[in-house]
Design a protein around this motif. Sequence first.
Motif, PDB file in Angstrom:
ATOM      1  N   THR A 171       0.900  -1.280  -0.046  1.00  0.00           N
ATOM      2  CA  THR A 171      -0.035  -0.130   0.047  1.00  0.00           C
ATOM      3  C   THR A 171       0.788   1.209   0.068  1.00  0.00           C
ATOM      4  O   THR A 171       1.697   1.508   0.975  1.00  0.00           O
ATOM      5  N   LYS A 172       0.711   2.108  -0.971  1.00  0.00           N
ATOM      6  CA  LYS A 172       1.485   3.498  -0.980  1.00  0.00           C
ATOM      7  C   LYS A 172       0.737   4.348   0.035  1.00  0.00           C
ATOM      8  O   LYS A 172      -0.399   4.296   0.134  1.00  0.00           O
ATOM      9  N   VAL A 173       1.601   5.372   0.136  1.00  0.00           N
ATOM     10  CA  VAL A 173       0.887   6.665   0.783  1.00  0.00           C
ATOM     11  C   VAL A 173      -0.255   7.116   0.123  1.00  0.00           C
ATOM     12  O   VAL A 173      -1.240   7.493   0.467  1.00  0.00           O
ATOM     13  N   HIS A 216      -3.315   4.969   0.686  1.00  0.00           N
ATOM     14  CA  HIS A 216      -3.897   5.377   1.924  1.00  0.00           C
ATOM     15  C   HIS A 216      -4.513   6.836   2.128  1.00  0.00           C
ATOM     16  O   HIS A 216      -5.501   6.808   2.812  1.00  0.00           O
ATOM     17  N   PRO A 223       5.645   8.747   5.872  1.00  0.00           N
ATOM     18  CA  PRO A 223       4.237   7.814   5.799  1.00  0.00           C
ATOM     19  C   PRO A 223       3.636   7.965   7.079  1.00  0.00           C
ATOM     20  O   PRO A 223       2.230   8.040   7.132  1.00  0.00           O
ATOM     21  N   GLU A 224       4.358   7.887   8.089  1.00  0.00           N
ATOM     22  CA  GLU A 224       3.726   7.802   9.557  1.00  0.00           C
ATOM     23  C   GLU A 224       2.961   9.040   9.965  1.00  0.00           C
ATOM     24  O   GLU A 224       2.208   9.281  10.734  1.00  0.00           O
ATOM     25  N   LEU A 231       1.073  10.723   7.987  1.00  0.00           N
ATOM     26  CA  LEU A 231      -0.251  10.924   7.026  1.00  0.00           C
ATOM     27  C   LEU A 231      -1.578  10.918   7.941  1.00  0.00           C
ATOM     28  O   LEU A 231      -2.442  11.894   7.729  1.00  0.00           O
ATOM     29  N   GLN A 251       4.398  10.617  -2.193  1.00  0.00           N
ATOM     30  CA  GLN A 251       2.873   9.844  -2.414  1.00  0.00           C
ATOM     31  C   GLN A 251       3.339   8.425  -2.994  1.00  0.00           C
ATOM     32  O   GLN A 251       2.483   7.614  -2.899  1.00  0.00           O
ATOM     33  N   ASP A 271       6.095   3.167   0.396  1.00  0.00           N
ATOM     34  CA  ASP A 271       5.053   2.478   0.970  1.00  0.00           C
ATOM     35  C   ASP A 271       4.668   3.100   2.134  1.00  0.00           C
ATOM     36  O   ASP A 271       5.389   3.720   3.012  1.00  0.00           O
ATOM     37  N   TYR A 272       3.086   2.893   2.440  1.00  0.00           N
ATOM     38  CA  TYR A 272       2.712   3.379   3.691  1.00  0.00           C
ATOM     39  C   TYR A 272       3.063   2.400   4.757  1.00  0.00           C
ATOM     40  O   TYR A 272       2.914   1.212   4.818  1.00  0.00           O
ATOM     41  N   SER A 273       3.340   3.208   5.998  1.00  0.00           N
ATOM     42  CA  SER A 273       3.653   2.394   7.257  1.00  0.00           C
ATOM     43  C   SER A 273       2.854   3.141   8.393  1.00  0.00           C
ATOM     44  O   SER A 273       2.967   4.553   8.365  1.00  0.00           O
TER      45      SER A 273
END
Length: 597
Positions: free
Chosen positions: A3-5, A8, A136-137, A139, A166, A169-171
Amino acid sequence: MSTKVSDHVLQRLRAWGVDHVFGYPGDGINGLLAAWGRAGDQPRFVQSRHEEMSAFQAVGYAKFSGRLGVCAATSGPGAIHLLNGLYDAKLDHVPVLAIVGQTHRTAMGGSYQQEVDLHTLYKDVASEFVETVTVPEQLPNVLDRAIRTAYARRCPTAVIIPGDVQELDYSPPTHAFKMVPSSLGGGAWTSVPSEESVRRAAEILNAGDKVAILVGQGAAGARAEVERLAELLGAGVAKALLGKDVIGDDLPYVTGSIGLLGTRPSYELMRDCDTLLTIGSSFPYSQFLPEYGKARGVQIDLDPHMIGMRYPYEVNLVGDAKATLERLIPLIDGERGREWFETVCDNVRHWREVMERRAGLDADPVNPEYVAHALDPLLPANAIVTSDSGSTANWYARHITMRPGMRGSLSGTLATMGCAVPYAIGAKFAHPDRPVVALVGDGAMQMNGLAEMITAAKYRDAWEDPRLVVGVWNNRDLNQVTWELRAMGGAPSFEPSQELPDVQYAAFARSLGLTGIRVEKPQDVEAGWRAALEADGPAVVEFLTDPAVPPVPPHATWDQMESTAAAILKGDPDRGAVVKQGFKAKMQEFLPGREKK
């Protein structure tokens, strides 16, 4: 697949109930656009012809749905183009979120292409909340706060996401030092004033013999309570333009709009009252309120920082309009004389006769007042009406009768041109099952309305009720400023700035496969509106109207009209046909009250 930013972002918007984002593509949001493709266009991306129109569409959507409007734009010029629509949201207190791209982090500070200091650019328009997501964290908290703030403060907010962020990788944030978690939802809440302040307000209102009520958009949702209070107090109710649809114009004590674009009975209501109750309005033109010291005042407003402005109120009640009125009404004494109430109702009846007469006056070729007057009884019971700024707003304010179930709005505080058509498109996405009518001057139509008819054509099949009617007053003149020059400056029209090219608006609509109707004679006006309202899709109906019909202010006198006529004749001495008609006598017919000799 990770999952990308950007993925999300869309997930979080869906979780907040966002179903439309109004935007225009650009490489600064390429990551988001790719995510939209992966998400099956959920929430739906609505493509305008210009980012300013995307912002206006988000404002229109928010105004008519009561939900968050969301717009998106690329970095640099795209972000800049959003500003006018976002300022419209700010000044009219509308919840809107702007999601904006930015240059990659590795290039920032290097004078890279389309690099603009977006924090500086947005720090005023999105003063309640603007933030850049750099990891990402960060967001979820930033996006949630932006949405929650937009709702709570009724304002625009902005989230800036660099292009490279953007695509990361989303975390999520972890349970660790300097990590900020977040959660969805804002919860229902109601603000009410103290019992003591409500009691003091009731004492002032009960002591009044001639009570006037002024409502704005903050009174929306309190229609029944406003009606009940007005009946108990024997009060007249005037409306700020943003509150035009708060209460029906079909009630005998509703005097209509207030201000330069307002009605004569509203002017008389404020001039002669001894008590003023303002509900949910920050109407700025204090010269149209009672003279200082002549009337006692009470104000109700949800926003503490907007309370106590415009008039020296004795009691300021900070609270939700409906909840506050529910507490106030039981304390109101309904045993009072009806002389004031009957005077207000008589003034309203007289005004309606005046408007009927003014709409029926001859003009060359079509009286612009008659165009709005003829539309009024044809409007469907659930119609949404948008108006542009300019002289068209006068006809909207005075001739369109808001009835229960109808909605209407315009750019109230910013008074920007070019909002009516994108507002209407936003309204169609908010209520695809309702007809929408936009009232537009030819200046605004040339500014951006023509281009947005392409947007209407693009999405015509998305709406359950396909009716989107755009009425254009074609007088080849930037008419409001022309009249301001004449009335305020005593100067004739300055044609190099005021004269507009003659554009074939109906023909343009037909070129897009839409309905296009051109009306050149008064006897065809009603038929033109009917045909547009019966069309099976978006329609443009243009009316060739007379620029010499004045948008007369409610307090105008014959002396003022005479001097205005002199200014026109001074600048146009060869207009023999108008002079032969007895121009000054004709102008006098448009006086709004009883000054006419």
